[in-house]
Design a protein around this motif. Sequence first.
Motif, PDB file in Angstrom:
ATOM      1  N   ALA A 110       0.850  -1.210   0.000  1.00 51.72           N
ATOM      2  CA  ALA A 110       0.000   0.000   0.000  1.00 51.72           C
ATOM      3  C   ALA A 110       0.877   1.249   0.000  1.00 51.72           C
ATOM      4  CB  ALA A 110      -0.922  -0.002   1.212  1.00 51.72           C
ATOM      5  N   ASP A 111       1.911   1.241   0.862  1.00 49.67           N
ATOM      6  CA  ASP A 111       2.848   2.377   0.912  1.00 49.67           C
ATOM      7  C   ASP A 111       3.577   2.533  -0.418  1.00 49.67           C
ATOM      8  OD1 ASP A 111       2.163   2.887   3.508  1.00 49.67           O
ATOM      9  OD2 ASP A 111       3.824   1.766   4.374  1.00 49.67           O
ATOM     10  N   ASN A 112       4.013   1.393  -0.976  1.00 51.99           N
ATOM     11  CA  ASN A 112       4.768   1.439  -2.225  1.00 51.99           C
ATOM     12  C   ASN A 112       3.905   1.924  -3.383  1.00 51.99           C
ATOM     13  OD1 ASN A 112       6.714   0.359  -0.629  1.00 51.99           O
ATOM     14  ND2 ASN A 112       6.760  -1.647  -1.573  1.00 51.99           N
ATOM     15  N   SER A 113       2.632   1.520  -3.376  1.00 47.17           N
ATOM     16  CA  SER A 113       1.754   1.958  -4.473  1.00 47.17           C
ATOM     17  C   SER A 113       1.474   3.460  -4.364  1.00 47.17           C
ATOM     18  CB  SER A 113       0.446   1.152  -4.498  1.00 47.17           C
ATOM     19  OG  SER A 113      -0.418   1.531  -3.457  1.00 47.17           O
ATOM     20  N   ALA A 114       1.540   3.997  -3.137  1.00 44.25           N
ATOM     21  CA  ALA A 114       1.376   5.455  -2.973  1.00 44.25           C
ATOM     22  C   ALA A 114       2.560   6.190  -3.602  1.00 44.25           C
ATOM     23  CB  ALA A 114       1.247   5.812  -1.494  1.00 44.25           C
ATOM     24  N   ASN A 115       3.775   5.648  -3.436  1.00 44.35           N
ATOM     25  CA  ASN A 115       4.941   6.258  -4.095  1.00 44.35           C
ATOM     26  C   ASN A 115       4.849   6.123  -5.607  1.00 44.35           C
ATOM     27  OD1 ASN A 115       6.366   7.157  -1.801  1.00 44.35           O
ATOM     28  ND2 ASN A 115       7.030   5.079  -1.365  1.00 44.35           N
TER      29      ASN A 115
ATOM     30  N   PRO B  54      -3.390   4.051  -9.008  1.00 47.33           N
ATOM     31  CA  PRO B  54      -2.133   3.351  -8.743  1.00 47.33           C
ATOM     32  C   PRO B  54      -2.312   1.924  -8.225  1.00 47.33           C
ATOM     33  CG  PRO B  54      -2.076   5.567  -7.885  1.00 47.33           C
ATOM     34  CD  PRO B  54      -3.483   5.308  -8.277  1.00 47.33           C
ATOM     35  N   VAL B  55      -3.361   1.668  -7.425  1.00 47.12           N
ATOM     36  CA  VAL B  55      -3.547   0.292  -6.934  1.00 47.12           C
ATOM     37  C   VAL B  55      -3.937  -0.639  -8.078  1.00 47.12           C
ATOM     38  CG1 VAL B  55      -4.017   0.778  -4.501  1.00 47.12           C
ATOM     39  CG2 VAL B  55      -5.896   0.870  -6.122  1.00 47.12           C
ATOM     40  N   VAL B  56      -4.628  -0.106  -9.081  1.00 48.41           N
ATOM     41  CA  VAL B  56      -4.976  -0.926 -10.246  1.00 48.41           C
ATOM     42  C   VAL B  56      -3.744  -1.115 -11.137  1.00 48.41           C
ATOM     43  CG1 VAL B  56      -6.415  -1.047 -12.325  1.00 48.41           C
ATOM     44  CG2 VAL B  56      -7.419  -0.324 -10.150  1.00 48.41           C
ATOM     45  N   VAL B  57      -2.925  -0.064 -11.267  1.00 48.66           N
ATOM     46  CA  VAL B  57      -1.662  -0.209 -12.009  1.00 48.66           C
ATOM     47  C   VAL B  57      -0.790  -1.260 -11.326  1.00 48.66           C
ATOM     48  CG1 VAL B  57       0.470   0.932 -12.743  1.00 48.66           C
ATOM     49  CG2 VAL B  57      -1.700   2.151 -12.912  1.00 48.66           C
ATOM     50  N   ALA B  58      -0.755  -1.227  -9.988  1.00 49.46           N
ATOM     51  CA  ALA B  58       0.049  -2.213  -9.244  1.00 49.46           C
ATOM     52  C   ALA B  58      -0.418  -3.632  -9.539  1.00 49.46           C
ATOM     53  CB  ALA B  58      -0.016  -1.920  -7.743  1.00 49.46           C
ATOM     54  N   SER B  59      -1.733  -3.825  -9.667  1.00 51.03           N
ATOM     55  CA  SER B  59      -2.226  -5.169  -9.979  1.00 51.03           C
ATOM     56  C   SER B  59      -1.877  -5.566 -11.417  1.00 51.03           C
ATOM     57  CB  SER B  59      -3.735  -5.287  -9.713  1.00 51.03           C
ATOM     58  OG  SER B  59      -4.474  -4.602 -10.696  1.00 51.03           O
ATOM     59  N   SER B  60      -1.830  -4.593 -12.327  1.00 49.68           N
ATOM     60  CA  SER B  60      -1.373  -4.874 -13.697  1.00 49.68           C
ATOM     61  C   SER B  60       0.098  -5.310 -13.679  1.00 49.68           C
ATOM     62  CB  SER B  60      -1.515  -3.637 -14.587  1.00 49.68           C
ATOM     63  OG  SER B  60      -2.856  -3.242 -14.704  1.00 49.68           O
TER      64      SER B  60
ATOM     65  N   ILE C 237      -5.786  19.707  -9.141  1.00 48.17           N
ATOM     66  CA  ILE C 237      -5.312  18.333  -8.973  1.00 48.17           C
ATOM     67  C   ILE C 237      -6.219  17.650  -7.954  1.00 48.17           C
ATOM     68  CG2 ILE C 237      -3.392  16.932  -8.058  1.00 48.17           C
ATOM     69  CD1 ILE C 237      -1.508  19.212  -9.076  1.00 48.17           C
ATOM     70  N   PHE C 238      -6.503  16.374  -8.161  1.00 49.45           N
ATOM     71  CA  PHE C 238      -7.285  15.631  -7.175  1.00 49.45           C
ATOM     72  C   PHE C 238      -6.571  14.330  -6.816  1.00 49.45           C
ATOM     73  CE2 PHE C 238      -8.831  14.285 -11.324  1.00 49.45           C
ATOM     74  CZ  PHE C 238      -8.901  12.897 -11.211  1.00 49.45           C
ATOM     75  N   VAL C 239      -6.713  13.942  -5.542  1.00 50.81           N
ATOM     76  CA  VAL C 239      -6.146  12.684  -5.046  1.00 50.81           C
ATOM     77  C   VAL C 239      -7.236  12.006  -4.220  1.00 50.81           C
ATOM     78  CG1 VAL C 239      -4.370  11.614  -3.594  1.00 50.81           C
ATOM     79  CG2 VAL C 239      -3.809  13.674  -4.911  1.00 50.81           C
ATOM     80  N   VAL C 240      -7.558  10.762  -4.559  1.00 42.88           N
ATOM     81  CA  VAL C 240      -8.491   9.994  -3.718  1.00 42.88           C
ATOM     82  C   VAL C 240      -7.631   9.074  -2.864  1.00 42.88           C
ATOM     83  CG1 VAL C 240     -10.483   8.465  -3.632  1.00 42.88           C
ATOM     84  CG2 VAL C 240     -10.250  10.087  -5.524  1.00 42.88           C
ATOM     85  N   LYS C 241      -7.636   9.347  -1.569  1.00 46.71           N
ATOM     86  CA  LYS C 241      -6.729   8.646  -0.642  1.00 46.71           C
ATOM     87  C   LYS C 241      -7.537   7.733   0.262  1.00 46.71           C
ATOM     88  CE  LYS C 241      -2.613   9.966   2.019  1.00 46.71           C
ATOM     89  NZ  LYS C 241      -2.650   9.393   3.359  1.00 46.71           N
ATOM     90  N   ASP C 242      -7.045   6.513   0.417  1.00 46.61           N
ATOM     91  CA  ASP C 242      -7.700   5.563   1.321  1.00 46.61           C
ATOM     92  C   ASP C 242      -7.195   5.817   2.736  1.00 46.61           C
ATOM     93  OD1 ASP C 242      -9.314   3.155   1.807  1.00 46.61           O
ATOM     94  OD2 ASP C 242      -7.385   2.305   2.387  1.00 46.61           O
ATOM     95  N   ASN C 243      -8.125   6.014   3.666  1.00 47.14           N
ATOM     96  CA  ASN C 243      -7.725   6.384   5.023  1.00 47.14           C
ATOM     97  C   ASN C 243      -7.232   5.201   5.843  1.00 47.14           C
ATOM     98  OD1 ASN C 243      -8.378   9.061   4.508  1.00 47.14           O
ATOM     99  ND2 ASN C 243     -10.517   8.754   5.064  1.00 47.14           N
ATOM    100  N   LYS C 244      -7.630   3.991   5.437  1.00 45.25           N
ATOM    101  CA  LYS C 244      -7.231   2.804   6.211  1.00 45.25           C
ATOM    102  C   LYS C 244      -5.841   2.318   5.799  1.00 45.25           C
ATOM    103  CE  LYS C 244      -8.627  -1.926   7.251  1.00 45.25           C
ATOM    104  NZ  LYS C 244      -9.649  -2.954   7.084  1.00 45.25           N
ATOM    105  N   THR C 245      -5.606   2.232   4.505  1.00 50.23           N
ATOM    106  CA  THR C 245      -4.334   1.666   4.025  1.00 50.23           C
ATOM    107  C   THR C 245      -3.327   2.736   3.623  1.00 50.23           C
ATOM    108  OG1 THR C 245      -5.068   1.588   1.716  1.00 50.23           O
ATOM    109  CG2 THR C 245      -5.595  -0.321   3.082  1.00 50.23           C
ATOM    110  N   ASN C 246      -3.782   4.001   3.545  1.00 49.79           N
ATOM    111  CA  ASN C 246      -2.952   5.117   3.062  1.00 49.79           C
ATOM    112  C   ASN C 246      -2.544   4.975   1.607  1.00 49.79           C
ATOM    113  OD1 ASN C 246      -2.879   7.047   5.026  1.00 49.79           O
ATOM    114  ND2 ASN C 246      -1.302   5.991   6.201  1.00 49.79           N
ATOM    115  N   SER C 247      -3.180   4.044   0.884  1.00 49.68           N
ATOM    116  CA  SER C 247      -2.879   3.922  -0.540  1.00 49.68           C
ATOM    117  C   SER C 247      -3.645   5.001  -1.303  1.00 49.68           C
ATOM    118  CB  SER C 247      -3.233   2.527  -1.057  1.00 49.68           C
ATOM    119  OG  SER C 247      -4.551   2.192  -0.707  1.00 49.68           O
TER     120      SER C 247
END
Length: 408
Positions: free
Chosen positions: A34-39, A61-67, A379-389
């Motif tokens: 989760a941290d790495n996908s945020a970077n 980014p989390v979908v790119v990470a799964s790709s 600019i917009f960022v949708v941030k997950d509050n639980k995982t910080n991704s």
Amino acid sequence: MRATNMAALCLLAILAGMAAGEEGKLSSHATALADNSANLAFNLYHNVAKEKDLENIAISPVVVASSLGLVALGGKASTASQVKTVLAAGAVKDEHLHAGLAELLTEVSNSTARNVTWKISGRLYGPSSVNFADDFVKSSKKHYNYEHSKINFRDKRSALKSINEWAAKSTDGKLPEVTKDVDKTDGAMIVNAMFFKPHWDERFHHKMVDNRAFLVTRSFTISVPMMHRTGLYHFHEDTENKLYVLNMPLAHKKSSMILIMPYHVEPLERLEKLLTPKQLDTWLSKTEERAVAVSLPKVSMEVSHNLQKNLAELGLTEAVDKAKADLSNISGKKDLYLANVFHASALEWDTEGNPFDTSIFGSDKLKNPKLFYADHPFIFVVKDNKTNSILFIGRLMRPKGDKMRDEL
């Protein structure tokens, strides 16, 4: 006998307590990813933003990470290990990489728990000559929920129509088109098709929507429907950098939409240079809850990026190179390379959300609100509050709308 039963009951109670404490907690490898996908989010955003003539950006980014996980699953040797380089996950074991990415994606895309609409579909297309290996098909379905399809580009029009029809169907018609053309037709192609619609923690007034001017540039204006509401939000004005930061919680407060907007209409390069994970955390730490009068475009946008070159520039050099790629886990042969990575999203912002907190109406809490009037690029960022991704990162430069007459 009683003592044994009592001991058993105590043990069960302890185990139940432990389970309750652990419920919903991510594994350590999922947390690291989760941290790495945020970077990855910021690296990828900056890389995509360099492209000229590009307007709106929307990347998950989390979908790119799964790709990328799919590439690691299909790859061998350094072709696979480069995925860990891009994800900065060199210390994560292979089995933990796939399990962790799957766990993270499942957690953040749970529409029911999060009360958002987020449809995610992934498909791997291969040339008509390829035969997908059974193990790869099973593993990619299990971890990443990918479909597989052969496609014949000899009839290019028909092939493109097939890809776009699949994307439209998997997003209930919200994403009518992934691409108008494909340059490289001799390799494997990853396609992600998504529809994302946030539900606000407090809805906007559905009757308070009117057409306003959105300044794409100082000399180019379009008409967009704008929605309005005043409420309590975490807000920060960065006077040094001349920008506003607004943190708007989404329903169930498990994620937030963060908007970063310059004072006035300007190209976004200045803000984008400031944009790092550390800077975002700094801005968020400085936000304070206060009354804010928010006006946002009520728009939908469809954005499609071919991320093949961007991922190569971030370190995925072998998978995209026809001469070097070893994706032999996909078919059992070294007959494939990653020719395209289409990442297509439809995003929709409207008034829907939870009911307002009426207890603060008429109180001092809503007096003298700050104004956040989003009538120019932000600019917009949708941030997950639980995982910080980061669920989405992007920019709105040019919403859909009719050009307005130039004012004299």
